[in-house]
Design an enzyme around this catalytic site. Sequence first.
Site, PDB file in Angstrom:
ATOM      1  N   THR A  60     -16.395  10.456  -8.596  1.00 46.26           N
ATOM      2  CA  THR A  60     -15.302  11.078  -9.683  1.00 46.26           C
ATOM      3  C   THR A  60     -16.363  12.141 -10.683  1.00 46.26           C
ATOM      4  O   THR A  60     -16.004  13.131 -10.962  1.00 46.26           O
ATOM      5  CB  THR A  60     -14.562  10.253 -10.294  1.00 46.26           C
ATOM      6  OG1 THR A  60     -13.873   9.254  -9.411  1.00 46.26           O
ATOM      7  CG2 THR A  60     -13.670  10.976 -11.075  1.00 46.26           C
ATOM      8  N   SER A 174     -24.573   6.906 -18.299  1.00 44.93           N
ATOM      9  CA  SER A 174     -24.295   5.442 -18.458  1.00 44.93           C
ATOM     10  C   SER A 174     -22.898   5.152 -18.739  1.00 44.93           C
ATOM     11  O   SER A 174     -21.993   5.856 -18.471  1.00 44.93           O
ATOM     12  CB  SER A 174     -25.416   5.077 -19.492  1.00 44.93           C
ATOM     13  OG  SER A 174     -25.353   3.628 -19.758  1.00 44.93           O
ATOM     14  N   LYS A 177     -20.023  -0.164 -20.989  1.00 45.44           N
ATOM     15  CA  LYS A 177     -20.330  -1.602 -20.439  1.00 45.44           C
ATOM     16  C   LYS A 177     -21.705  -2.021 -20.450  1.00 45.44           C
ATOM     17  O   LYS A 177     -22.063  -3.110 -20.353  1.00 45.44           O
ATOM     18  CB  LYS A 177     -19.681  -1.718 -19.028  1.00 45.44           C
ATOM     19  CG  LYS A 177     -18.307  -1.480 -18.914  1.00 45.44           C
ATOM     20  CD  LYS A 177     -17.627  -1.655 -17.447  1.00 45.44           C
ATOM     21  CE  LYS A 177     -16.213  -1.416 -17.630  1.00 45.44           C
ATOM     22  NZ  LYS A 177     -15.754  -0.272 -17.999  1.00 45.44           N
ATOM     23  N   LYS A 189     -26.919  -1.498 -16.061  1.00 43.93           N
ATOM     24  CA  LYS A 189     -26.852  -0.036 -16.385  1.00 43.93           C
ATOM     25  C   LYS A 189     -27.849   0.174 -17.886  1.00 43.93           C
ATOM     26  O   LYS A 189     -28.416   1.082 -18.204  1.00 43.93           O
ATOM     27  CB  LYS A 189     -25.510   0.519 -16.746  1.00 43.93           C
ATOM     28  CG  LYS A 189     -24.818   0.803 -15.468  1.00 43.93           C
ATOM     29  CD  LYS A 189     -25.225   1.718 -14.799  1.00 43.93           C
ATOM     30  CE  LYS A 189     -24.558   2.895 -15.503  1.00 43.93           C
ATOM     31  NZ  LYS A 189     -24.938   4.195 -14.272  1.00 43.93           N
ATOM     32  N   ASN A 215     -14.168   4.473 -19.838  1.00 42.10           N
ATOM     33  CA  ASN A 215     -13.191   4.706 -18.653  1.00 42.10           C
ATOM     34  C   ASN A 215     -12.810   6.063 -18.337  1.00 42.10           C
ATOM     35  O   ASN A 215     -12.239   6.822 -19.414  1.00 42.10           O
ATOM     36  CB  ASN A 215     -12.047   3.838 -18.480  1.00 42.10           C
ATOM     37  CG  ASN A 215     -12.509   2.166 -18.478  1.00 42.10           C
ATOM     38  OD1 ASN A 215     -12.784   1.756 -17.663  1.00 42.10           O
ATOM     39  ND2 ASN A 215     -12.735   1.732 -19.831  1.00 42.10           N
ATOM     40  N   LEU A 217      -9.999   8.338 -16.416  1.00 43.59           N
ATOM     41  CA  LEU A 217      -8.715   8.460 -16.045  1.00 43.59           C
ATOM     42  C   LEU A 217      -8.597   9.082 -14.518  1.00 43.59           C
ATOM     43  O   LEU A 217      -9.301  10.153 -14.387  1.00 43.59           O
ATOM     44  CB  LEU A 217      -7.688   9.305 -16.706  1.00 43.59           C
ATOM     45  CG  LEU A 217      -7.217   8.597 -18.138  1.00 43.59           C
ATOM     46  CD1 LEU A 217      -6.330   9.666 -18.735  1.00 43.59           C
ATOM     47  CD2 LEU A 217      -6.864   7.442 -17.932  1.00 43.59           C
ATOM     48  N   SER A 219     -10.409   7.909 -12.022  1.00 47.59           N
ATOM     49  CA  SER A 219     -11.541   7.689 -11.129  1.00 47.59           C
ATOM     50  C   SER A 219     -11.434   6.679 -10.172  1.00 47.59           C
ATOM     51  O   SER A 219     -10.543   5.943 -10.287  1.00 47.59           O
ATOM     52  CB  SER A 219     -12.668   7.378 -12.163  1.00 47.59           C
ATOM     53  OG  SER A 219     -12.541   6.162 -12.796  1.00 47.59           O
ATOM     54  N   VAL A 223      -7.621   2.314 -13.135  1.00 51.30           N
ATOM     55  CA  VAL A 223      -6.362   1.725 -13.483  1.00 51.30           C
ATOM     56  C   VAL A 223      -5.182   2.814 -12.843  1.00 51.30           C
ATOM     57  O   VAL A 223      -4.169   2.518 -12.547  1.00 51.30           O
ATOM     58  CB  VAL A 223      -5.910   1.260 -14.853  1.00 51.30           C
ATOM     59  CG1 VAL A 223      -6.664  -0.117 -15.131  1.00 51.30           C
ATOM     60  CG2 VAL A 223      -6.091   2.314 -15.820  1.00 51.30           C
ATOM     61  N   GLU A 319     -15.603  -9.388 -17.224  1.00 50.05           N
ATOM     62  CA  GLU A 319     -14.633  -8.660 -18.091  1.00 50.05           C
ATOM     63  C   GLU A 319     -14.503  -9.113 -19.256  1.00 50.05           C
ATOM     64  O   GLU A 319     -14.453 -10.084 -19.750  1.00 50.05           O
ATOM     65  CB  GLU A 319     -13.373  -8.409 -17.173  1.00 50.05           C
ATOM     66  CG  GLU A 319     -12.319  -7.363 -17.587  1.00 50.05           C
ATOM     67  CD  GLU A 319     -11.185  -7.167 -16.521  1.00 50.05           C
ATOM     68  OE1 GLU A 319     -10.906  -5.856 -16.306  1.00 50.05           O
ATOM     69  OE2 GLU A 319     -10.856  -8.406 -16.264  1.00 50.05           O
TER      70      GLU A 319
END
Length: 399
Positions: A60, A174, A177, A189, A215, A217, A219, A223, A319
């Site tokens: 992505t 990177s 996370k 990472k 995050n 969108l 990818s 979600v 998570e």
Amino acid sequence: MLKKIRRLMGASSAHASIGFSAPSIDHSALLPRPPRKIDLRSARKLVAGKSVLVTGAGGTIGSELCRQIIGFEPAHLTMVDNSELALYQIDMEMKEAGHGRIITSQLTDVCRIEHLKRVFDRAEPDIVLHAAAFKHVPIVEENRCAGALTNVLGAKNVFDTAIEHEAESVVFISTDKAVNPTSFMGATKRIAELYAQALDVAQNETHFVTVRFGNVLGSTGSVVPLFSRQIRQGGPVTVTHPEIMRFFMTTPEAVQLVLLASSLDVAEETIVTHDGRVFVLDMGEPVKILDFAKRMIEAHGLTPGKDIEIKFTGLRPGEKLFEEIFLDTDALVKTGAEGVLLASPAMIDLPLLTPRLSEVVDNALRGDQPALDEAVHHLVPEFSARTEASKHARNQSNR
């Protein structure tokens, strides 16, 4: 309920629940803020007339990097990926857009150093953007040796080979996370970040820049495609926890800011060259995933809780409820570019880092996960495999 969904979405098939077409959703409309308008003149200066190499070019972020870079008129663009399908798709897209003369597609695994060196021998890149990584937290959590090989050894191979070929700049993509990581993916990472920082400080030929963001969108594994698929199937939409929050950007916005951060003038008073810099993208306020799920359901013309159920499934291994872009101890510095800040994370000198990094790679190659966990913990003390495993066990027992 499925009849209503098909009617609202203009289904043409009365058969399988995934057989109807869903409405096209503008990802930027799902954000609680407008996308930034980004001045990319400096990025054009960075790329124009240069040989550029992108790893993970079929992903992505990697594919969007290729799309934007090609518009800045590079002398040549080398696209590297280990997925034949992903590489084929971006290769065909570039050729159909008329760029076939200045692109090369290399089906190469960054973990295979001899193969990678041949790619660099051919490309002789001035600019290297390293986006190749395993990024899905639960999958990497269950496949740690493979995750460490790609995310640590792969990054090391790319960085070392770039220095050998005297590339001007290496940009490492990177993630948030990597900050105070609770997931194995985030810890790997962070190790790659540490190596990029150490190399930047230890030598003056190749400039290293690390860019962190949250995050994206739409990818792979995000979600948006997950929720879209669940909505098409009539629900339920699954959210791990009612309070879980994430930072989000659109893919073009994230890539534009990456290119902007990569091209910032090193002569600016606020930025010192070869200081192991880590740029942080300002992603605005975090979004509650529950609210995001409701907005997506409504964007499909349906009512949350009535037409589509929302189900809570519990946090997955590694998570977090809340992600961090930087630690509270980081002294963020303004760069003069809107949306880009400069963090000051801790560093490890190269002579101290190298043997520890070798332990990570050696244990991953042997498939020795307990030893690998210990080696990763030595480099990233915030990460503790035993602690995270016990937390997950408690979460499951309380469900």
